[in-house]
Design an enzyme around this catalytic site. Sequence first.
Site, short mmCIF file in Angstrom:
data_model
loop_
_atom_site.label_atom_id
_atom_site.label_comp_id
_atom_site.label_asym_id
_atom_site.label_seq_id
_atom_site.Cartn_x
_atom_site.Cartn_y
_atom_site.Cartn_z
N LYS A 60 1.05 4.16 -2.85
CA LYS A 60 0.65 5.53 -2.53
C LYS A 60 1.80 6.51 -2.78
O LYS A 60 1.57 7.65 -3.22
CB LYS A 60 0.14 5.62 -1.10
CG LYS A 60 -1.14 4.83 -0.86
CD LYS A 60 -2.26 5.24 -1.82
CE LYS A 60 -3.56 4.52 -1.54
NZ LYS A 60 -4.67 4.92 -2.42
N TYR A 73 0.83 -1.20 0.00
CA TYR A 73 0.00 0.00 0.00
C TYR A 73 0.87 1.25 0.00
O TYR A 73 0.66 2.18 -0.79
CB TYR A 73 -0.90 -0.03 1.24
CG TYR A 73 -1.78 1.17 1.44
CD1 TYR A 73 -3.02 1.28 0.81
CD2 TYR A 73 -1.40 2.20 2.30
CE1 TYR A 73 -3.84 2.37 1.02
CE2 TYR A 73 -2.21 3.29 2.52
CZ TYR A 73 -3.44 3.38 1.88
OH TYR A 73 -4.24 4.47 2.08
#
Length: 265
Positions: free
Chosen positions: A158, A154
């Site tokens: 991001k 993640y």
Amino acid sequence: MSVDLHDAVAVVTGAGSGIGRAAAHAFARRGTRVVVTDLDAERARAVAGELGGPAVAAPCDVTRVEDLVAVRDLALGRFGRVDLVMNNVGILAVGPVEDIPLDAWQRVIDVNLLGVVRSNLVFLPLLLEQGSGHVVNTASTAGLLPYGFDRLPYTATKHALVGLSEALALYLRPRGVGVTCLCPAGVATNIVEQIAFYGEPAPPQGPAFPVVDAESVGELLADGVSEDRFLLLTAPEAADELRALGADVDLYLSQFPSRHPSRPT
């Protein structure tokens, strides 16, 4: 290059709940016609029904170009144009990096990063042709700061989204298309539904940013788009961390454990 949300047409992915739903409501309150999309078609229809104005729902899996094409065609068929595209879908794989398998990495990258790439391929030609519009990418403070080692796929996606958004802003703004990078910290949503857990969970470590409600994030975003702002933080304290990181990366990393000790789960 501000965006007039009144009578604009917005496509929001992942709008069946959480930040996407709140953003759809905030846009609609400003007179925007919203195309509500979600992997869960029922949730998308429910949110479209809540908006109380011109809105339409569509199922959309951002790992499928054909789904995004269908959403684009629906928006054009129903409203005649697209002015705003919000890329909001995100999933997590959580655990020690050595325990997260390759297929989990591939899934997170396919959804969080390549989902935006597919959206760009489908929608940017429209915005560039009309010489106006706005793109919103939902990243995270975990894409600005190095604390997300317990959710590394993640965090990596991001960080990639922040870089992608910055470069897109340089490319698109001279062509009349704005870009906003939304970097939420703690937000009360149902994102836990999108988390896969691996190995023994570690206690969280990082800045103790305040948790805010999704509705306030939606309002922040709608105002930010109207003002053509690039970086939107739900926790202003993140700006201080970002300045410290930029001033001296080595010092920031070496001091991180003492500045931000592990917290009980």
